[in-house]
Scaffold this motif. Sequence first.
Motif, PDB file in Angstrom:
ATOM      1  N   ALA A 210       2.966   0.509  -9.537  1.00  0.00           N
ATOM      2  CA  ALA A 210       2.055  -0.576  -9.891  1.00  0.00           C
ATOM      3  C   ALA A 210       2.519  -1.770  -9.057  1.00  0.00           C
ATOM      4  O   ALA A 210       3.670  -2.189  -9.168  1.00  0.00           O
ATOM      5  N   VAL A 211       1.632  -2.313  -8.222  1.00  0.00           N
ATOM      6  CA  VAL A 211       2.044  -3.273  -7.204  1.00  0.00           C
ATOM      7  C   VAL A 211       1.305  -4.594  -7.344  1.00  0.00           C
ATOM      8  O   VAL A 211       0.092  -4.617  -7.535  1.00  0.00           O
ATOM      9  N   THR A 212       2.066  -5.678  -7.210  1.00  0.00           N
ATOM     10  CA  THR A 212       1.503  -7.010  -7.075  1.00  0.00           C
ATOM     11  C   THR A 212       1.932  -7.530  -5.712  1.00  0.00           C
ATOM     12  O   THR A 212       3.126  -7.656  -5.441  1.00  0.00           O
ATOM     13  N   ALA A 213       0.966  -7.804  -4.847  1.00  0.00           N
ATOM     14  CA  ALA A 213       1.238  -8.325  -3.509  1.00  0.00           C
ATOM     15  C   ALA A 213       0.993  -9.830  -3.529  1.00  0.00           C
ATOM     16  O   ALA A 213      -0.074 -10.287  -3.951  1.00  0.00           O
ATOM     17  N   ILE A 214       1.990 -10.588  -3.076  1.00  0.00           N
ATOM     18  CA  ILE A 214       1.932 -12.052  -3.148  1.00  0.00           C
ATOM     19  C   ILE A 214       2.072 -12.640  -1.743  1.00  0.00           C
ATOM     20  O   ILE A 214       2.924 -12.219  -0.968  1.00  0.00           O
ATOM     21  N   ASP A 215       1.243 -13.643  -1.461  1.00  0.00           N
ATOM     22  CA  ASP A 215       1.328 -14.354  -0.192  1.00  0.00           C
ATOM     23  C   ASP A 215       0.661 -15.708  -0.377  1.00  0.00           C
ATOM     24  O   ASP A 215      -0.346 -15.797  -1.095  1.00  0.00           O
ATOM     25  N   PRO A 216       1.162 -16.776   0.253  1.00  0.00           N
ATOM     26  CA  PRO A 216       0.474 -18.063   0.170  1.00  0.00           C
ATOM     27  C   PRO A 216      -0.768 -18.116   1.059  1.00  0.00           C
ATOM     28  O   PRO A 216      -1.627 -18.980   0.891  1.00  0.00           O
ATOM     29  N   ASN A 217      -0.882 -17.168   1.971  1.00  0.00           N
ATOM     30  CA  ASN A 217      -1.940 -17.160   2.971  1.00  0.00           C
ATOM     31  C   ASN A 217      -3.110 -16.306   2.487  1.00  0.00           C
ATOM     32  O   ASN A 217      -2.987 -15.085   2.346  1.00  0.00           O
ATOM     33  N   GLU A 218      -4.252 -16.929   2.253  1.00  0.00           N
ATOM     34  CA  GLU A 218      -5.433 -16.209   1.762  1.00  0.00           C
ATOM     35  C   GLU A 218      -5.866 -15.113   2.743  1.00  0.00           C
ATOM     36  O   GLU A 218      -6.326 -14.049   2.328  1.00  0.00           O
TER      37      GLU A 218
ATOM     38  N   ASP B  76      -6.139  -1.929   0.964  1.00  0.00           N
ATOM     39  CA  ASP B  76      -6.015  -1.095  -0.234  1.00  0.00           C
ATOM     40  C   ASP B  76      -7.297  -0.312  -0.474  1.00  0.00           C
ATOM     41  O   ASP B  76      -7.264   0.847  -0.864  1.00  0.00           O
ATOM     42  N   GLU B  77      -8.456  -0.915  -0.153  1.00  0.00           N
ATOM     43  CA  GLU B  77      -9.734  -0.174  -0.242  1.00  0.00           C
ATOM     44  C   GLU B  77      -9.761   0.990   0.755  1.00  0.00           C
ATOM     45  O   GLU B  77     -10.153   2.101   0.413  1.00  0.00           O
ATOM     46  N   LEU B  78      -9.353   0.716   1.991  1.00  0.00           N
ATOM     47  CA  LEU B  78      -9.363   1.748   3.021  1.00  0.00           C
ATOM     48  C   LEU B  78      -8.440   2.918   2.688  1.00  0.00           C
ATOM     49  O   LEU B  78      -8.665   4.050   3.120  1.00  0.00           O
ATOM     50  N   ASN B  79      -7.388   2.642   1.936  1.00  0.00           N
ATOM     51  CA  ASN B  79      -6.414   3.680   1.577  1.00  0.00           C
ATOM     52  C   ASN B  79      -6.586   4.194   0.155  1.00  0.00           C
ATOM     53  O   ASN B  79      -5.764   4.964  -0.333  1.00  0.00           O
ATOM     54  N   ASP B  80      -7.659   3.749  -0.513  1.00  0.00           N
ATOM     55  CA  ASP B  80      -8.017   4.234  -1.852  1.00  0.00           C
ATOM     56  C   ASP B  80      -6.855   4.104  -2.849  1.00  0.00           C
ATOM     57  O   ASP B  80      -6.517   5.052  -3.549  1.00  0.00           O
ATOM     58  N   VAL B  81      -6.234   2.927  -2.848  1.00  0.00           N
ATOM     59  CA  VAL B  81      -5.189   2.620  -3.833  1.00  0.00           C
ATOM     60  C   VAL B  81      -5.550   1.303  -4.513  1.00  0.00           C
ATOM     61  O   VAL B  81      -6.476   0.614  -4.103  1.00  0.00           O
TER      62      VAL B  81
ATOM     63  N   ILE C 114       0.831  -1.207   0.000  1.00  0.00           N
ATOM     64  CA  ILE C 114       0.000   0.000   0.000  1.00  0.00           C
ATOM     65  C   ILE C 114       0.864   1.255   0.000  1.00  0.00           C
ATOM     66  O   ILE C 114       0.585   2.213  -0.733  1.00  0.00           O
ATOM     67  N   ALA C 115       1.947   1.252   0.755  1.00  0.00           N
ATOM     68  CA  ALA C 115       2.856   2.411   0.743  1.00  0.00           C
ATOM     69  C   ALA C 115       3.424   2.624  -0.650  1.00  0.00           C
ATOM     70  O   ALA C 115       3.504   3.769  -1.131  1.00  0.00           O
ATOM     71  N   ALA C 116       3.808   1.547  -1.322  1.00  0.00           N
ATOM     72  CA  ALA C 116       4.339   1.677  -2.680  1.00  0.00           C
ATOM     73  C   ALA C 116       3.267   2.200  -3.635  1.00  0.00           C
ATOM     74  O   ALA C 116       3.532   3.094  -4.456  1.00  0.00           O
ATOM     75  N   ALA C 117       2.056   1.671  -3.533  1.00  0.00           N
ATOM     76  CA  ALA C 117       0.964   2.134  -4.399  1.00  0.00           C
ATOM     77  C   ALA C 117       0.627   3.602  -4.137  1.00  0.00           C
ATOM     78  O   ALA C 117       0.335   4.355  -5.066  1.00  0.00           O
ATOM     79  N   MET C 118       0.685   4.026  -2.880  1.00  0.00           N
ATOM     80  CA  MET C 118       0.416   5.433  -2.545  1.00  0.00           C
ATOM     81  C   MET C 118       1.457   6.359  -3.166  1.00  0.00           C
ATOM     82  O   MET C 118       1.196   7.540  -3.375  1.00  0.00           O
TER      83      MET C 118
END
Length: 187
Positions: A18-26, A36-41, A10-14
């Motif tokens: 252009a950001v792709t966030a990856i995690d194995p944990n849903e 990202d919704e709360l920060n409007d990014v 989110i900091a990078a998007a702000m």
Amino acid sequence: IGCGSGIFAIAAAMNGAAVTAIDPNEHALRMTRKNDELNDVSVQTRQGYFFAGLRRQFDVIIANLPQDIVPPDGLKRLTDEQQLAIAGGPYGDDAIRDLLSVALDHMHECSRLYVPVYTGARYAETERTIGENFRIIQQHTSTVECKDHVSENIDFYTDLIRDGTIDIFKRNGKWRARQFEYELQRK
């Protein structure tokens, strides 16, 4: 990589990335999407390990991977989700060393890879692996408090301290470790 709540994404998007966030944990990906919704990014999320099947190069890669050594009996008490979030394998360095083995395929000559290296894990081996293929451009060192399972199982960790696998210390009644934040580039 290892987006957790999405704070770095989110900091990078702000800041216009252009950001792709990856995690194995849903659960981590849901938190990232909510934040990202709360920060409007706008942050794209992708479930999986490391680059989650993406076959491209990135300008900046930020990795926040589990590096805790959790005693075997402690692993039994953790949910699968908790293990994904904190357990870094028998010596704490499995995930970060695996990332370092594939990261070069996703880096061009000016890419930067940011990784923390935690002395509560087998950090010396990780640093040797870094030195094989990467230049350390910048380093910052901080002291972090170890998770509760360390003080609850200190005899287990004392053996790892004694044999030089980890470097943790007690200060003001709390077990602590150093964390080195590295900026890496291809050699």
